[in-house]
Enzyme design. Structure first.
Site, PDB file in Angstrom:
ATOM      1  N   GLU A 121      -4.798   7.591  -3.373  1.00 31.43           N
ATOM      2  CA  GLU A 121      -5.316   6.443  -2.649  1.00 31.43           C
ATOM      3  C   GLU A 121      -5.381   5.359  -3.781  1.00 31.43           C
ATOM      4  O   GLU A 121      -5.184   4.223  -3.457  1.00 31.43           O
ATOM      5  CB  GLU A 121      -6.347   6.721  -1.799  1.00 31.43           C
ATOM      6  CG  GLU A 121      -6.806   5.697  -0.863  1.00 31.43           C
ATOM      7  CD  GLU A 121      -5.945   5.244   0.310  1.00 31.43           C
ATOM      8  OE1 GLU A 121      -4.973   5.976   0.355  1.00 31.43           O
ATOM      9  OE2 GLU A 121      -5.981   4.311   0.821  1.00 31.43           O
ATOM     10  N   HIS A 173       0.770  -1.040  -0.088  1.00 33.59           N
ATOM     11  CA  HIS A 173       0.341  -0.130  -0.004  1.00 33.59           C
ATOM     12  C   HIS A 173       0.920   1.136  -0.156  1.00 33.59           C
ATOM     13  O   HIS A 173       0.728   2.247  -0.865  1.00 33.59           O
ATOM     14  CB  HIS A 173      -0.768  -0.168   1.264  1.00 33.59           C
ATOM     15  CG  HIS A 173      -1.748   1.131   1.209  1.00 33.59           C
ATOM     16  ND1 HIS A 173      -3.217   1.028   0.902  1.00 33.59           N
ATOM     17  CD2 HIS A 173      -1.618   2.413   1.615  1.00 33.59           C
ATOM     18  CE1 HIS A 173      -3.725   2.361   1.065  1.00 33.59           C
ATOM     19  NE2 HIS A 173      -2.745   3.156   1.506  1.00 33.59           N
ATOM     20  N   GLU A 174       1.768   1.439   0.917  1.00 34.71           N
ATOM     21  CA  GLU A 174       2.617   2.478   0.961  1.00 34.71           C
ATOM     22  C   GLU A 174       3.538   2.505   0.056  1.00 34.71           C
ATOM     23  O   GLU A 174       3.759   3.588  -0.510  1.00 34.71           O
ATOM     24  CB  GLU A 174       3.391   2.692   2.430  1.00 34.71           C
ATOM     25  CG  GLU A 174       2.274   2.540   3.668  1.00 34.71           C
ATOM     26  CD  GLU A 174       1.373   3.702   3.668  1.00 34.71           C
ATOM     27  OE1 GLU A 174       1.457   4.827   2.946  1.00 34.71           O
ATOM     28  OE2 GLU A 174       0.371   3.585   4.380  1.00 34.71           O
ATOM     29  N   HIS A 201       1.849   4.334  -2.790  1.00 41.83           N
ATOM     30  CA  HIS A 201       1.982   5.871  -2.665  1.00 41.83           C
ATOM     31  C   HIS A 201       3.497   6.375  -3.193  1.00 41.83           C
ATOM     32  O   HIS A 201       3.570   7.186  -3.579  1.00 41.83           O
ATOM     33  CB  HIS A 201       1.838   6.212  -0.957  1.00 41.83           C
ATOM     34  CG  HIS A 201       0.286   6.144  -0.887  1.00 41.83           C
ATOM     35  ND1 HIS A 201      -0.788   6.859  -1.285  1.00 41.83           N
ATOM     36  CD2 HIS A 201      -0.182   5.647   0.385  1.00 41.83           C
ATOM     37  CE1 HIS A 201      -1.847   6.745  -0.671  1.00 41.83           C
ATOM     38  NE2 HIS A 201      -1.583   5.955   0.482  1.00 41.83           N
TER      39      HIS A 201
HETATM   40 ZN    ZN Z   1      -3.047   5.222   1.526  1.00 44.96          ZN
END
Ligand code: ZN
Length: 506
Positions: A297, A267-268, A271
Site C-alpha cells: 500500500e 494507485h493500482e 501496486h
Molecule cells: Zn491499494
C-alpha cells in the site's frame, strides 16, 4: 546432484505457479467472466485452493524444508547457505507454521461461516439492517478470537491477526502511531474543510475513452510496461499479478468525476509496478514476493498521493489533460485545478474519502476492531460506538448503518487485522519519501518536466528488488539511512500541504 535448497525451491515454485493460476481465475472473474459461469468458477477455486494448500503444507514440502531448517526452533541446518537463502528459509518456515497452525476443521468452519456472512452482509447493507448481520458477526468475532489463540501472541490477541497481513507489527505500535494521527489531524480537518473551494468543474459527464487514454499515458510515464501488464475495468478496482511478467490492474468507470479513474489508475499502477519489479529469478521463493500488505500500500499511495497529487506532477500533466478536454477545461487554470483536487470534506464512506480525512476512517475501524477482539466492545454496540467515533473524528454522524458500520465487506470476510495496513501504507510512504527527497532535492523540478523514471528506479533499488529478503523494519531502515519508523513525516506532509494550499482559496 541437486542441492537441498534447489529441491525446496522447485517444490515451492510449483506451489507459486498454482497460486498464479488461481489469481488469474480471480482476475477473470472480476473482469470478463460471463455471469452464468459463477458456479463452475467457485468449483475451480475450491480445486485450486486444495491443490495450493497441499503444495504448501504437504509432506513433500515439509520434508524439503526441514532438511534445511529446524521447524521447531528455526535453527538453520546447512552450512552452505547464502544470506538471501537464509532469509528465504526463515520466511518459508514462518509461512509453513502459519498454514499448519490452524486445523483443517477450523479453516473449513471459518470459510463456510464467512462465505454465508458475506451474502447476509450484502442484504443487510442494502436494507441498512445491522440486526440481520449481527448473529454472523458475533460468530466471526468468536472464531477470530479463537484464531488468535491458535496462531499465538505475546502481548495482545489482535497482534496475531495483524501479523497475518503485516508480519511483526503489533497492536501497541499501531495504537501509538494512530493516536498521533488522530490528534494531529482533527484540528487540521476542521480548518481545511472550512475553506471554500470550487470543484464543480470536476463533475462530469466525462468521456471515458479519453479518461482511460490519459490514464494509460501516465501509467506509461511512471514505468508501467504494457508488454508485461494490462489495464482493465472492474466495479471494485484491484491489482493482481501471477508473475513479474504478468501484472494486471483494473480501474472503475466513473464518468461522473474526472479524477476518480485517474487516481485509481495511479494507485493500482503503484501496486502493479511493485509486482513487476520483484526479482524474476526468485519467483517461487519468498525473495520473489512482496514484503507485506502495508508495504504494498505504501507503493500505491506513493504514486497516487505523493506524486499524483503533487503540484509538479500536474505542472507537467495538466496542459496534456487540457489538450484532451479542450472544451471542458478551457477556463481552468492549473492553480484552480490543484486546489479542486485537494478539496477536503468529511464524508461517511471510506473509499470515497479525500486524502486528509481518509486516515480517520481507518483509525476508527482499528480502534473498534481491537476492542471487539479483546472483548471490551460488544458486537451489538458497534453502531453506537461507530457513530460516536465518526462524530468525534470527523464531526458527522451517519444517518444509517449502511453509511456507517455496514459499509465495508472486510468483517464479513473475517478480515480482522486488515484495515490498519491502509494507513500504515501512508505512514511508510511518507517515511520513505523523506529519504527519497533528500537523495533528489530537485525532484520537483524533474517531475515538472515529466521525468518520472528516476522515481521508479529509486523504489526498485530500495523496495521492489528485495522481495521478502528483509523484515519490514529492516527494509524501511535500510531505505532511510537507519531512521526509525515515525508518523511525523506523514503528519508533516499533510499539515504542510493542507495548511499552505487551502487558505489561499478561502
Ligand atoms: Zn491499494
Amino acid at each position: 546432484m541437486k542441492s537441498d535448497y534447489a529441491k525446496l525451491f522447485k517444490v515451492a515454485r510449483h506451489a507459486r505457479i498454482l497460486e498464479g493460476i488461481s489469481s488469474h481465475l480471480g482476475w477473470d472473474q472480476e473482469t470478463y467472466m460471463p455471469p452464468g459461469s459463477a458456479p463452475i468458477r467457485a468449483e475451480q477455486f475450491e480445486t485450486m485452493a486444495g491443490l495450493i494448500h497441499r503444495a504448501r503444507t504437504g509432506k513433500k514440502f515439509e520434508n524439503a524444508l526441514k532438511k534445511l531448517i529446524d521447524l521447531k526452533t528455526g535453527a538453520l541446518l546447512s552450512e552452505q547457505l547464502s544470506d538471501p537463502q537464509k532469509a528465504a528459509l526463515k520466511e518459508w518456515r514462518r509461512d509453513y507454521l502459519h498454514q499448519t497452525a490452524l486445523p483443517v476443521s477450523f479453516v473449513e468452519k471459518f470459510a463456510k461461516l464467512t462465505s454465508q456472512a458475506q451474502s447476509v452482509w450484502r442484504t443487510a447493507k442494502e436494507k441498512s439492517d445491522f440486526s440481520a448481520f449481527l448473529p454472523y458477526l458475533k460468530k466471526i468475532i468468536l472464531l477470530s478470537q479463537k484464531k488468535a489463540d491458535l496462531l499465538g501472541y505475546q502481548e495482545h490477541p489482535y497482534d496475531a491477526l495483524l501479523d497475518e497481513y503485516e508480519p511483526g507489527m503489533k497492536a501497541s505500535t499501531v495504537t501509538h502511531l494512530f493516536s498521533q494521527i488522530a490528534t494531529a489531524l482533527r484540528p487540521l480537518i476542521i480548518r481545511a474543510s472550512a475553506c471554500k473551494i470550487k470543484d464543480d468543474f470536476l463533475k462530469g459527464p466525462w468521456d471515458k475513452e479519453k479518461q482511460i487514454a490519459f490514464g494509460k499515458e501516465i501509467l506509461t510515464a511512471i514505468g508501467f510496461d504494457f508488454n508485461y501488464g494490462r489495464l482493465d475495468f472492474s466495479s471494485h478496482p484491484f491489482s493482481s499479478a501471477s508473475h513479474p511478467t504478468d501484472s494486471r490492474i483494473t480501474t472503475r468507470m466513473h464518468t461522473a468525476h474526472l479524477m476518480d479513474p485517474i487516481l485509481v489508475i495511479l494507485h493500482e499502477g503503484g501496486h502493479g509496478l511493485y509486482e513487476m519489479g520483484l526479482p524474476k529469478e526468485e519467483y517461487g521463493t519468498p525473495l520473489g514476493e512482496a514484503r507485506s500488505l502495508g508495504i504494498h500500500e505504501s507503493q500505491s499511495r506513493w504514486w497516487e498521493t505523493r506524486i499524483g497529487l503533487s503540484l509538479p506532477f500536474w505542472t507537467y500533466f495538466f496542459p496534456k489533460l487540457k489538450e484532451l478536454f479542450k472544451q471542458e477545461l478551457k477556463d481552468i487554470e492549473l492553480h484552480d485545478f490543484y486546489l479542486a483536487i485537494h478539496k477536503v470534506s468529511p464524508s461517511f464512506i471510506r473509499v470515497e474519502a479525500d486524502e486528509l480525512t481518509y486516515p480517520m476512517h481507518v483509525v476508527l475501524r482499528f480502534e473498534l476492531e481491537k476492542q471487539l477482539i479483546e472483548g471490551t466492545l460488544k458486537p451489538k454496540d458497534i453502531p453506537e460506538a461507530w457513530n460516536a467515533k465518526m462524530q468525534e473524528y470527523l464531526g458527522i454522524t451517519p444517518p444509517t448503518d449502511r453509511e456507517g458500520c455496514l459499509q465495508d465487506i472486510h468483517w464479513s470476510m473475517g478480515g480482522f487485522g486488515y484495515f490498519p495496513t491502509y494507513t500504515l501504507g501512508n505512514i511508510y510512504a511518507a517515511h520513505l519519501f523523506t529519504s527519497f527527497s533528500s537523495t533528489f532535492p530537485d525532484w520537483t523540478a524533474k517531475v515538472a518536466k515529466g521525468d518520472l523514471g528516476f522515481i521508479r528506479n529509486w523504489l526498485h533499488e530500495n523496495i521492489y528488488r528485495h522481495g521478502k529478503r528483509y523484515s519490514i523494519d529492516e527494509l524501511l531502515k535500510q531505505a532511510t539511512c537507519g531512521r526509525e519508523l515515525a508518523v511525523q513525516p506523514y503528519i508533516d506532509y499533510l499539515s504542510q500541504k493542507y495548511d499552505c494550499t487551502l487558505p489561499n482559496a478561502s
